[in-house]
Design a protein around this motif. Structure first.
Motif, PDB file in Angstrom:
ATOM      1  N   GLY A   1       9.678  -1.871   0.514  1.00 28.59           N
ATOM      2  CA  GLY A   1       9.537  -0.931  -0.583  1.00 28.59           C
ATOM      3  C   GLY A   1       8.443   0.095  -0.341  1.00 28.59           C
ATOM      4  N   LEU A   2       8.657   1.324  -0.826  1.00 29.62           N
ATOM      5  CA  LEU A   2       7.698   2.417  -0.689  1.00 29.62           C
ATOM      6  C   LEU A   2       7.501   3.116  -2.022  1.00 29.62           C
ATOM      7  N   ALA A   3       6.315   3.670  -2.219  1.00 29.88           N
ATOM      8  CA  ALA A   3       6.051   4.517  -3.372  1.00 29.88           C
ATOM      9  C   ALA A   3       4.902   5.453  -3.032  1.00 29.88           C
ATOM     10  N   THR A   4       4.843   6.592  -3.714  1.00 27.80           N
ATOM     11  CA  THR A   4       3.713   7.504  -3.558  1.00 27.80           C
ATOM     12  C   THR A   4       3.095   7.772  -4.922  1.00 27.80           C
ATOM     13  N   ASP A   5       1.783   8.029  -4.907  1.00 29.18           N
ATOM     14  CA  ASP A   5       1.126   8.366  -6.165  1.00 29.18           C
ATOM     15  C   ASP A   5       0.959   9.876  -6.279  1.00 29.18           C
ATOM     16  N   SER A   6       0.258  10.327  -7.323  1.00 27.75           N
ATOM     17  CA  SER A   6       0.148  11.755  -7.609  1.00 27.75           C
ATOM     18  C   SER A   6      -0.695  12.490  -6.575  1.00 27.75           C
ATOM     19  N   SER A   7      -1.434  11.759  -5.740  1.00 25.61           N
ATOM     20  CA  SER A   7      -2.254  12.385  -4.694  1.00 25.61           C
ATOM     21  C   SER A   7      -1.574  12.363  -3.332  1.00 25.61           C
ATOM     22  N   GLY A   8      -0.341  11.914  -3.281  1.00 21.16           N
ATOM     23  CA  GLY A   8       0.374  11.860  -2.011  1.00 21.16           C
ATOM     24  C   GLY A   8       0.084  10.619  -1.204  1.00 21.16           C
ATOM     25  N   ASN A   9      -0.690   9.665  -1.763  1.00 22.56           N
ATOM     26  CA  ASN A   9      -0.965   8.425  -1.048  1.00 22.56           C
ATOM     27  C   ASN A   9       0.298   7.568  -0.996  1.00 22.56           C
ATOM     28  N   LEU A  10       0.493   6.896   0.106  1.00 27.65           N
ATOM     29  CA  LEU A  10       1.695   6.101   0.338  1.00 27.65           C
ATOM     30  C   LEU A  10       1.382   4.614   0.206  1.00 27.65           C
ATOM     31  N   PHE A  11       2.187   3.907  -0.603  1.00 27.22           N
ATOM     32  CA  PHE A  11       2.052   2.468  -0.771  1.00 27.22           C
ATOM     33  C   PHE A  11       3.261   1.796  -0.133  1.00 27.22           C
ATOM     34  N   VAL A  12       3.006   0.811   0.737  1.00 24.74           N
ATOM     35  CA  VAL A  12       4.051   0.167   1.528  1.00 24.74           C
ATOM     36  C   VAL A  12       4.071  -1.322   1.239  1.00 24.74           C
ATOM     37  N   ALA A  13       5.226  -1.842   0.821  1.00 24.50           N
ATOM     38  CA  ALA A  13       5.410  -3.286   0.690  1.00 24.50           C
ATOM     39  C   ALA A  13       5.648  -3.845   2.089  1.00 24.50           C
ATOM     40  N   ASP A  14       4.593  -4.388   2.680  1.00 21.96           N
ATOM     41  CA  ASP A  14       4.629  -4.927   4.036  1.00 21.96           C
ATOM     42  C   ASP A  14       5.110  -6.376   3.926  1.00 21.96           C
ATOM     43  N   THR A  15       6.417  -6.530   3.811  1.00 20.01           N
ATOM     44  CA  THR A  15       7.028  -7.744   3.277  1.00 20.01           C
ATOM     45  C   THR A  15       6.648  -9.013   4.026  1.00 20.01           C
ATOM     46  N   ASN A  16       6.849  -9.043   5.322  1.00 15.13           N
ATOM     47  CA  ASN A  16       6.595 -10.285   6.056  1.00 15.13           C
ATOM     48  C   ASN A  16       5.113 -10.549   6.295  1.00 15.13           C
ATOM     49  N   ASN A  17       4.260  -9.588   5.994  1.00 14.81           N
ATOM     50  CA  ASN A  17       2.811  -9.826   6.015  1.00 14.81           C
ATOM     51  C   ASN A  17       2.281 -10.175   4.632  1.00 14.81           C
ATOM     52  N   ASN A  18       3.174 -10.301   3.655  1.00 15.79           N
ATOM     53  CA  ASN A  18       2.813 -10.726   2.295  1.00 15.79           C
ATOM     54  C   ASN A  18       1.727  -9.844   1.679  1.00 15.79           C
ATOM     55  N   ARG A  19       1.919  -8.540   1.786  1.00 16.45           N
ATOM     56  CA  ARG A  19       0.893  -7.625   1.279  1.00 16.45           C
ATOM     57  C   ARG A  19       1.496  -6.268   0.973  1.00 16.45           C
ATOM     58  N   VAL A  20       0.747  -5.464   0.229  1.00 18.11           N
ATOM     59  CA  VAL A  20       1.056  -4.051   0.012  1.00 18.11           C
ATOM     60  C   VAL A  20      -0.135  -3.253   0.523  1.00 18.11           C
ATOM     61  N   LEU A  21       0.152  -2.238   1.337  1.00 15.52           N
ATOM     62  CA  LEU A  21      -0.901  -1.398   1.916  1.00 15.52           C
ATOM     63  C   LEU A  21      -0.868  -0.011   1.302  1.00 15.52           C
ATOM     64  N   GLU A  22      -2.052   0.579   1.114  1.00 18.17           N
ATOM     65  CA  GLU A  22      -2.160   1.975   0.685  1.00 18.17           C
ATOM     66  C   GLU A  22      -2.662   2.817   1.847  1.00 18.17           C
ATOM     67  N   PHE A  23      -1.893   3.864   2.190  1.00 19.83           N
ATOM     68  CA  PHE A  23      -2.282   4.817   3.229  1.00 19.83           C
ATOM     69  C   PHE A  23      -2.594   6.148   2.549  1.00 19.83           C
ATOM     70  N   SER A  24      -3.773   6.687   2.800  1.00 19.93           N
ATOM     71  CA  SER A  24      -4.215   7.923   2.143  1.00 19.93           C
ATOM     72  C   SER A  24      -3.446   9.117   2.683  1.00 19.93           C
ATOM     73  N   ASN A  25      -2.596   9.710   1.845  1.00 18.85           N
ATOM     74  CA  ASN A  25      -1.828  10.922   2.127  1.00 18.85           C
ATOM     75  C   ASN A  25      -1.557  11.148   3.609  1.00 18.85           C
ATOM     76  N   PRO A  26      -0.624  10.391   4.207  1.00 16.97           N
ATOM     77  CA  PRO A  26      -0.388  10.497   5.651  1.00 16.97           C
ATOM     78  C   PRO A  26      -0.028  11.897   6.117  1.00 16.97           C
ATOM     79  N   ALA A  27       0.744  12.629   5.296  1.00 25.53           N
ATOM     80  CA  ALA A  27       1.146  13.979   5.723  1.00 25.53           C
ATOM     81  C   ALA A  27      -0.065  14.890   5.880  1.00 25.53           C
ATOM     82  N   ALA A  28      -1.012  14.777   4.957  1.00 29.51           N
ATOM     83  CA  ALA A  28      -2.213  15.609   5.037  1.00 29.51           C
ATOM     84  C   ALA A  28      -3.148  15.152   6.144  1.00 29.51           C
ATOM     85  N   ALA A  29      -3.062  13.864   6.517  1.00 27.85           N
ATOM     86  CA  ALA A  29      -3.955  13.334   7.550  1.00 27.85           C
ATOM     87  C   ALA A  29      -3.556  13.769   8.952  1.00 27.85           C
TER      88      ALA A  29
END
Length: 954
Positions: A511-539
């Motif tokens: 699963g994926l989602a983005t917030d109002s700042s363009g940050n990307l949230f990733v459901a890293d399923t088999n690692n049992n976690r959700v990661l937030e990446f700070s606006n990858p496109a801008a980075a």
């Protein structure tokens, strides 16, 4: 898993676009003429291709044979790219570097196509699972076309070659079909003769032009005395293609596999398991001696020649070669010095016998492979066919690693480490086809981000353990991605980038989602976690861009990036187990579908370094419970929820996958939230049946994802019905969908059942196959992760003009819903339904362990297939990696009766985090619907699973 049987388990995505800027994709000109036709495709060059990753001139899928044309210098290289139903050729063996693209393709119209018989009937230009290749002294190419039970001969395809890539012409001659290019009969009991072939797996040609075919299905070698004598490069169909000599059987009608104590020096068993693929299997040396890989007897045999009208024509072996602790030889080759190479598929190694005939040496002198922790230059995985060039260098089809390796050898041979590789860009890669920046393998998530005027679309490329990003895509075929997250480059796909968990790695993201700042949230399923990446496109300062920055925040592991859990055996407000989806509500609260714990968690901003949920859905407010449907199915229970979405009012929608329904929880929520609306169960909160009363506008089967568009309409990825449903507000008490995507009607549910003009066997812009995810952007455009077609589709704002409308009006009182049908949909022809083919008898398994496997899909629908043609489907089995994961043992082998056939088994111990595949083909010989079942027996809780098989001959 609930007893009511949910066969398919799929992961999902959610999407929350947040910004006031206009999305760039809204300007995309409409390609489709109707809202239920996709206008943009990601991961494929067009709407009519669905192979995983990318089929290219430089990539391979399970190559099983290689041949070197030493009639010219520099030599040509030919490879049977078995999994892609083609043969690839390289004009100059002396110049290719690792990963060099082929110059010519045989069996397909171009370098990106791969279907058996080009999705039609056999012809002089098509192939189905070619298993062997050989070249004669004039440069003519011989192909053991195993799936079509024939050997094709192509007149010197590289003669006069100037530049490529090019597609080769049709074959000039055929063996095994009585000279007919349009048939593929064979393997029929009582019809074995001197002119027939069954699953031919190898072909060799001696200096006199005699042709030797390893007729694996008939456990013999057929020999043809110089059928093209004097013809050179311009061969023609022989008047007769009957074999002059049979090796391995007492006469031309025999086909028995003789093994064990019954085996003699005059018998063979080339196909020890009925229906299993065999290797190349046959070669000749420069003295005319014949060598055969006798797989069923774990030996290689030498028959003293030469052969021909005045030859010795031996049918009794003179030398026997075996390997220490290995078995089932497939590849066999001999160099000009008489050194014999035998590839042992089960032992994953190649053994070398120096001066085999001249010294009568049957003792192993050196061993190549199996190597350690492959793939690398010293490893092998299920080696197939072997070839030798003019310099004595060895070429090996490393089938299991989807590549061909070249070893620079001396005399005697000493080199056990490969010097070059074809089919992969380097020795460390082993992916099927080319992973690249434009290919996908089981995409299960999609999201869009808007930052100023820039738009980015992110896709969870689940099986490649990465997320891809496209910046402002605008053409019907989106092309290669601009950003990759989770891998250090665009060609790698290893779990956690080949190492341990970190802030820059992924394991089966969904699963994926983005917030109002363009940050990307990733459901890293088999690692049992959700990661937030700070606006990858801008980075990213430029594109292409790999891993622009590590994750800034982690959910589910108590703040740790190098672990996949908190305290062992705990369930709390801080833990996750196989999370599959993420979304935001208008207030910025984050919701995570914690699928493995049968719940949804809500996190309020700011999240903090060790995020802790403030609310739990599906467990009556208790953060330490994780039971599926605790207390029974109700408005408060959940079972393996796979998707979450929130609307503009903050109401939460959950794809309750295990209960075949979608729930709406009305905001504001209580401490133990209770759903107010149920979709897919005729208004009942206490039922969870798949398609109650049959597929309709009011039913669901394993819905895996939900999203709400700006107008408040709900979209549901109804995965096992191979469709996406749109529900318009107000929903009513027993909601019925108003639009269906991926099917011609609400009652249709077969995969790739499209009817649009230009569709290829139902595959096109109007078809879907197990869609796992849906998303919408601010312009109202719909995205669908079409998982089993390995692509993501975008539909231009489908809301204004519905094409299919259910006649029943939703109301509080459940009522029958009429099925809408398009007038252009063909009327099905009534056919008798044969008795289902018995499933395989499962073998006994060890004591059950507290684990379960994800088996996707739970049903293989082959659709309508022309008589004699073949269609392939894949079942993927995953033992999910999590903090308490255990190894699971899969029993077998399984068997199926015709017209279904298992071509790849999934047996043995499956460690946590490991996946395997069962590959099944369907080749109808009579019209009508045919059903069967494939039994998967394991020692996980729940044990045996039955996978439904459906196909229609036409």
């Amino acid at each position: 898993m609930p007893a009511k049987a949910r066969i398919t388990v799929l992961r999902v995505l959610v999407f929350m676009a947040a910004a006031a800027a206009a999305i760039a994709i809204a300007a995309l000109a409409a390609v489709a003429s109707a809202p239920d036709l996709a206008s943009l495709v990601f991961g494929k060059p067009d709407f009519y291709t669905n192979t995983l990753n990318q089929v290219t001139a430089a990539a391979m899928a399970a190559p099983r044979a290689v041949a070197i044309d030493t009639s010219v210098s520099p030599n040509h290289v030919w490879v049977a790219d078995t999994g892609k139903n083609r043969v690839l050729g390289w004009n100059d063996a002396s110049t290719y570097a690792n990963g060099t693209a082929a110059d010519i393709v045989i069996g397909q119209p171009n370098m990106i196509s791969s279907t058996p018989n080009q999705d039609g009937a056999p012809s002089a230009s098509t192939l189905w699972a070619p298993a062997g290749v050989g070249v004669d002294g004039a440069g003519n190419l011989y192909v053991a076309d195993s799936g079509n039970n024939r050997v094709l001969v192509f007149s010197a395809p590289l003669s006069g070659f100037s530049s490529g890539p090019v597609a080769g012409g049709p074959a000039a001659a055929v063996f095994g079909q009585g000279g007919n290019f349009a048939t593929n009969t064979g393997c029929a009991s009582g019809q074995v003769g001197s002119g027939s072939l069954c699953d031919p797996s190898g072909v060799a040609i001696d200096a006199a032009g005699n042709v030797f075919i390893a007729d694996a299905g008939d456990n013999r070698v057929t020999v043809y005395y110089a059928p093209f004598s004097g013809e050179g490069k311009n061969i023609t169909q022989p008047a007769s293609t009957a074999a002059n000599l049979i090796v391995g059987q007492t006469d031309a009608t025999g086909s028995q596999c003789v093994q064990g104590s019954n085996a003699t020096d005059a018998t063979l068993c080339l196909a020890p398991i009925a229906g299993s693929p065999s290797g190349a299997g046959v070669t000749v040396d420069n003295l005319g001696n014949l060598f055969v890989a006798d797989a069923g007897n774990n030996r290689a045999l030498e028959y003293t020649g030469p052969y021909g009208v005045k030859g010795k024509n031996s049918t009794t072996a003179n030398l026997v070669f075996t390997g220490a602790g290995v078995n089932e030889p497939q590849g066999i080759a001999i160099d000009s010095a008489g050194n014999l190479y035998v590839g042992w598929s089960v032992g994953n190694e190649i053994t070398v016998y120096e001066g085999a005939v001249s010294l009568r040496n049957t003792s192993v002198n050196i061993t190549i492979g199996p190597g350690t922790s492959g793939p690398n230059a010293a490893s092998l995985s299920n080696p197939g066919g072997l070839g030798i060039d003019e310099f004595g260098d060895l070429y090996a089809a490393d089938t299991g690693d989807n590549r061909v390796l070249e070893y620079n050898e001396s005399n005697p041979p000493t080199n056990a480490v490969a010097n070059r590789v074809l089919g992969q860009s380097d020795f460390a890669d082993a992916g099927i086809n080319s992973i690249g920046a434009g290919g996908l393998d089981e995409p299960r998530g999609v999201a869009a981000s808007i930052s100023g005027a820039q738009t980015a679309v992110y896709l969870a490329d689940t099986a490649n353990n990465r997320v891809l990003g496209w910046v402002s895509p605008s053409t019907p075929a989106a092309g290669p991605a601009d950003i990759v997250i989770g891998q250090t480059d665009f060609v790698s796909s290893a779990v956690n980038a080949g190492g341990a968990e970190s802030a820059s790695t992924l394991d089966s993201p969904e699963g994926l989602a983005t917030d109002s700042s363009g940050n990307l949230f990733v459901a890293d399923t088999n690692n049992n976690r959700v990661l937030e990446f700070s606006n990858p496109a801008a980075a990213c300062s430029s594109y292409p861009c790999a891993n622009p920055a590590p994750a800034a925040l982690v959910f589910g592991t108590c703040g740790g990036f190098t672990t996949n859990g908190c305290s062992p055996n705990t369930v709390s407000a801080s833990t996750l187990l196989a999370p599959s989806a993420v979304t935001f509500d208008p207030a910025g609260d984050l919701f995570i579908a914690d699928s493995g714990d049968n719940r949804v968690l809500e996190f309020a901003p700011s999240f903090g370094a060790q995020p802790q949920a403030i609310r739990v859905f599906g467990q009556s407010g208790n953060f330490t419970n994780q039971q599926c449907d605790a207390g029974g199915i109700s408005a408060t229970s959940l079972c393996e929820p796979e998707g979450v979405a929130a609307d503009s009012a903050g109401n939460l929608f959950v794809a309750d996958t295990g209960n075949n329904r979608t729930l709406e929880f009305i905001a504001p929520f209580s401490s133990a939230p209770q759903a107010g609306v149920v979709f897919g169960q005729a208004g009942s909160f206490s039922s969870g049946t798949a398609n109650p009363g049959g597929a309709s506008a009011s039913t669901m089967y394993a819905p895996s994802s939900v999203v709400v568009d700006p107008a408040g309409d709900l979209f549901v990825a109804d995965s096992s019905n191979n469709r996406v449903l749109e529900f318009k507000r107000p929903y009513g008490g027993a909601p019925a969908a108003s639009i269906v995507f991926g099917q011609p009607s609400f009652s249709a549910k077969d995969p790739n059942d499209g009817v649009a003009s230009g569709d290829v066997n139902g595959l096109g812009p109007d078809s879907l196959f197990l869609p796992a995810a849906v998303a919408v952007d601010l312009a109202g455009n719909l995205y669908a992760a079409d998982t089993s077609n390995n692509r993501v589709l975008m539909y231009l704002d489908p809301a204004p003009s519905p094409t299919l409308t259910a006649s029943a009006t939703p109301s509080a009182t459940p009522s029958a819903t009429s099925t809408a049908t398009e007038s252009s949909t063909p009327t099905a022809t009534a056919t008798a339904t044969p008795t289902p083919t018995p499933a395989a008898t499962p073998t006994a398994t060890p004591t059950p362990v507290a684990e379960k496997l994800a088996i996707v899909p739970g049903r293989l629908n082959f659709g309508k297939v022309k008589l004699g043609a073949t269609r392939t489907r894949i079942v993927k089995i995953v033992n999910r990696k999590h903090k308490n994961a255990l190894a699971v043992i899969i029993g077998g082998p399984a068997t199926l009766a015709a017209p279904f056939r298992i071509v790849n088994q999934c047996l043995g111990t499956l460690a946590p985090g490991v996946r395997c595949e069962i590959i099944v083909t369907f080749t109808p010989t009579a019209p009508g619907r045919i059903e069967s079942a494939l039994q998967v027996e394991d020692n996980a809780i729940g044990g045996s699973r039955s996978i439904e098989l459906i196909g229609v001959g036409k």
